[in-house]
Design an enzyme around this catalytic site. Sequence first.
Site, PDB file in Angstrom:
ATOM      1  N   HIS A 126      32.665  43.022  43.901  1.00 53.74           N
ATOM      2  CA  HIS A 126      32.515  43.960  42.772  1.00 53.74           C
ATOM      3  C   HIS A 126      31.425  43.533  41.776  1.00 53.74           C
ATOM      4  O   HIS A 126      31.008  44.351  40.950  1.00 53.74           O
ATOM      5  CB  HIS A 126      33.833  44.103  41.996  1.00 53.74           C
ATOM      6  CG  HIS A 126      34.953  44.674  42.800  1.00 53.74           C
ATOM      7  ND1 HIS A 126      34.855  45.893  43.445  1.00 53.74           N
ATOM      8  CD2 HIS A 126      36.196  44.196  43.081  1.00 53.74           C
ATOM      9  CE1 HIS A 126      36.000  46.138  44.077  1.00 53.74           C
ATOM     10  NE2 HIS A 126      36.822  45.122  43.873  1.00 53.74           N
ATOM     11  N   ASP A 161      38.417  44.505  52.746  1.00 48.51           N
ATOM     12  CA  ASP A 161      39.199  44.395  51.506  1.00 48.51           C
ATOM     13  C   ASP A 161      39.612  45.832  51.130  1.00 48.51           C
ATOM     14  O   ASP A 161      38.852  46.779  51.369  1.00 48.51           O
ATOM     15  CB  ASP A 161      38.318  43.784  50.399  1.00 48.51           C
ATOM     16  CG  ASP A 161      39.054  43.608  49.082  1.00 48.51           C
ATOM     17  OD1 ASP A 161      39.406  42.463  48.760  1.00 48.51           O
ATOM     18  OD2 ASP A 161      39.258  44.623  48.370  1.00 48.51           O
ATOM     19  N   HIS A 163      39.649  47.418  48.449  1.00 51.53           N
ATOM     20  CA  HIS A 163      38.873  48.086  47.399  1.00 51.53           C
ATOM     21  C   HIS A 163      37.456  48.394  47.885  1.00 51.53           C
ATOM     22  O   HIS A 163      36.936  47.708  48.782  1.00 51.53           O
ATOM     23  CB  HIS A 163      38.788  47.194  46.151  1.00 51.53           C
ATOM     24  CG  HIS A 163      40.107  46.983  45.467  1.00 51.53           C
ATOM     25  ND1 HIS A 163      40.919  45.902  45.734  1.00 51.53           N
ATOM     26  CD2 HIS A 163      40.752  47.731  44.537  1.00 51.53           C
ATOM     27  CE1 HIS A 163      42.017  45.977  44.977  1.00 51.53           C
ATOM     28  NE2 HIS A 163      41.944  47.088  44.247  1.00 51.53           N
ATOM     29  N   ASP A 250      44.267  42.487  50.752  1.00 52.04           N
ATOM     30  CA  ASP A 250      45.001  43.475  49.952  1.00 52.04           C
ATOM     31  C   ASP A 250      45.166  44.831  50.630  1.00 52.04           C
ATOM     32  O   ASP A 250      45.723  45.760  50.043  1.00 52.04           O
ATOM     33  CB  ASP A 250      44.370  43.634  48.555  1.00 52.04           C
ATOM     34  CG  ASP A 250      42.878  43.838  48.589  1.00 52.04           C
ATOM     35  OD1 ASP A 250      42.334  44.019  49.686  1.00 52.04           O
ATOM     36  OD2 ASP A 250      42.243  43.813  47.509  1.00 52.04           O
TER      37      ASP A 250
HETATM   38  N1  V1S Z   1      43.848  47.875  41.665  1.00 49.66           N
HETATM   39  C1  V1S Z   1      43.949  47.207  40.748  1.00 49.66           C
HETATM   40  C2  V1S Z   1      43.943  46.384  39.601  1.00 49.66           C
HETATM   41  N2  V1S Z   1      44.980  45.622  39.094  1.00 49.66           N
HETATM   42  C3  V1S Z   1      44.454  44.962  38.023  1.00 49.66           C
HETATM   43  C4  V1S Z   1      45.132  43.990  37.188  1.00 49.66           C
HETATM   44  C5  V1S Z   1      46.503  43.832  37.322  1.00 49.66           C
HETATM   45  C6  V1S Z   1      47.142  42.872  36.517  1.00 49.66           C
HETATM   46  C7  V1S Z   1      46.391  42.125  35.639  1.00 49.66           C
HETATM   47  F1  V1S Z   1      46.990  41.215  34.883  1.00 49.66           F
HETATM   48  C8  V1S Z   1      45.017  42.267  35.534  1.00 49.66           C
HETATM   49  C9  V1S Z   1      44.381  43.202  36.309  1.00 49.66           C
HETATM   50  N3  V1S Z   1      43.174  45.304  37.876  1.00 49.66           N
HETATM   51  C10 V1S Z   1      42.853  46.181  38.823  1.00 49.66           C
HETATM   52  C11 V1S Z   1      41.510  46.758  39.039  1.00 49.66           C
HETATM   53  C12 V1S Z   1      40.548  45.713  39.595  1.00 49.66           C
HETATM   54  C13 V1S Z   1      40.883  45.320  40.983  1.00 49.66           C
HETATM   55  C14 V1S Z   1      39.968  44.223  41.487  1.00 49.66           C
HETATM   56  C15 V1S Z   1      40.170  43.929  42.950  1.00 49.66           C
HETATM   57  C16 V1S Z   1      39.322  42.766  43.398  1.00 49.66           C
HETATM   58  C17 V1S Z   1      39.131  42.698  44.908  1.00 49.66           C
HETATM   59  O1  V1S Z   1      40.365  42.561  45.551  1.00 49.66           O
HETATM   60  O2  V1S Z   1      38.549  43.852  45.441  1.00 49.66           O
HETATM   61  C18 V1S Z   1      38.210  41.535  45.291  1.00 49.66           C
HETATM   62  C19 V1S Z   1      38.579  40.203  44.800  1.00 49.66           C
HETATM   63  N4  V1S Z   1      41.018  47.254  37.763  1.00 49.66           N
HETATM   64  C20 V1S Z   1      41.408  48.424  37.241  1.00 49.66           C
HETATM   65  O3  V1S Z   1      42.194  49.163  37.814  1.00 49.66           O
HETATM   66  C21 V1S Z   1      40.829  48.751  35.860  1.00 49.66           C
HETATM   67  C22 V1S Z   1      41.590  48.817  34.708  1.00 49.66           C
HETATM   68  C23 V1S Z   1      41.066  50.029  35.251  1.00 49.66           C
HETATM   69  C24 V1S Z   1      43.085  48.571  34.749  1.00 49.66           C
HETATM   70  C25 V1S Z   1      43.396  47.098  34.492  1.00 49.66           C
HETATM   71  N5  V1S Z   1      42.836  46.685  33.179  1.00 49.66           N
HETATM   72  C26 V1S Z   1      43.169  45.275  32.949  1.00 49.66           C
HETATM   73  C27 V1S Z   1      41.371  46.878  33.145  1.00 49.66           C
HETATM   74  C28 V1S Z   1      41.017  48.334  33.409  1.00 49.66           C
HETATM   75 ZN    ZN Z   2      40.429  44.167  46.796  1.00 48.97          ZN
HETATM   76 CA    CA Z   3      36.544  47.465  51.326  1.00 51.49          CA
END
Ligand code: V1S
Ligand code: ZN
Ligand code: CA
Length: 351
Positions: A126, A161, A163, A250
């Site tokens: 990301h 992954d 996402h 995931d």
């Molecule tokens: N899907 C999802 C998700 N869950 C969280 C999260 C949950 C608990 C927490 F304590 C902090 C964050 N964030 C998200 C996503 C980002 C997902 C990243 C995935 C990474 C990967 O697996 O692809 C690779 C390592 N973010 C959002 O959904 C954004 C928000 C919209 C919601 C969460 N808040 C904290 C920010 C804004």
């Molecule tokens: Zn992911």
């Molecule tokens: Ca993917």
Amino acid sequence: MHKTAFIWTDEYYNYSFPDYHPFKSLRESMTKRLLEERSAFHFITLIEPKPISEEVLQLVHSKEYIEFVKYKSKEGQGYLDDGDTPAFKGIYEAALIRISGSVKALELIKGGEFNHAINIGGGFHHAKRNRAAGFCVFNDVALVAKLGENSFSKIAIVDIDGHHADGTQELLIDDDKVLKISLHMFHPNFFPGSGDVNEIGVGKGEGYTINIPLPPGTGDDGYLLAFDEIVIPVIERYKPELIILITGGDSHFNDPLVELKLSTHGYLDVVAKVHHLAHKYSSGRLIMLGGGGYNYDATARIWTISIAEIAGIYDLEYETLHDPFSTKSSKFVMEKIRSTIDRIKKIHSLN
Ligand code: V1S
Ligand code: ZN
Ligand code: CA
């Protein structure tokens, strides 16, 4: 038997967010333990990474952004983005060593002694040129692809992954030497919101971005259908000299963030197919990176089974790590996937 390197340093544990955060190095430590218990390191070579230079990092990130990360790393407070990627003291060095592991994987493959190299500490798909996102500080996937271009004229990225690989896509959007394929859950309000079928790349990169958006409840059968109908023919047409597989755990049915509902059997099928393609077209050259995975037990089992497959260790002891069943999608979900497949086939002239 093909030579497999496993890139590892205990410094990977330094990439550590506060307790409430879902991204945990426990996945990596559990995987390493499962491999050790099965004597896998008799067949796989452990190799330590060294930090890459800032000059190399600047191939994918701006000087200003790197300075910002260094500043937050000293300060150790707040977030690097809008709430997903908390800053902590030492985050610069912690992120740097993990992505250096992926660069080491590439160097080992370039050197020719290994044709498979694994960095479960990598897979930060990301991160963008000027900003962190979704737990990712620096984008090792795009960096490895860019560095790989010096030695290989065609590289394929397969991102399983759960996402969308939005950072990798953005960083390599106009690049025709790297074929970028991401399978991901696609649903209103689901992070990051991009990755529909019509995002296909720009300029000379047009046609070299392939997005496979999948609905919640996809399951092994729906996922494998999309993989067989799109990923396999696209790779067979492109004939990459190197494949980079992002193996985020995931997409598993017990993951708390994503609802793609793959089982370990689905994962193994996909990884075995990619492994086979690497031997058919890329002289076996395959880099496996980690990624997400928020059910730590499931992710460790997925990674262990995948590593055994890639390293060619066919031992019954790995059978015990599998889920007791495969997963199926509903008729409704299957129809949705079929219609997405048809749209992708039209857009990318497959048939
Ligand atoms: N899907 C999802 C998700 N869950 C969280 C999260 C949950 C608990 C927490 F304590 C902090 C964050 N964030 C998200 C996503 C980002 C997902 C990243 C995935 C990474 C990967 O697996 O692809 C690779 C390592 N973010 C959002 O959904 C954004 C928000 C919209 C919601 C969460 N808040 C904290 C920010 C804004
Ligand atoms: Zn992911
Ligand atoms: Ca993917």
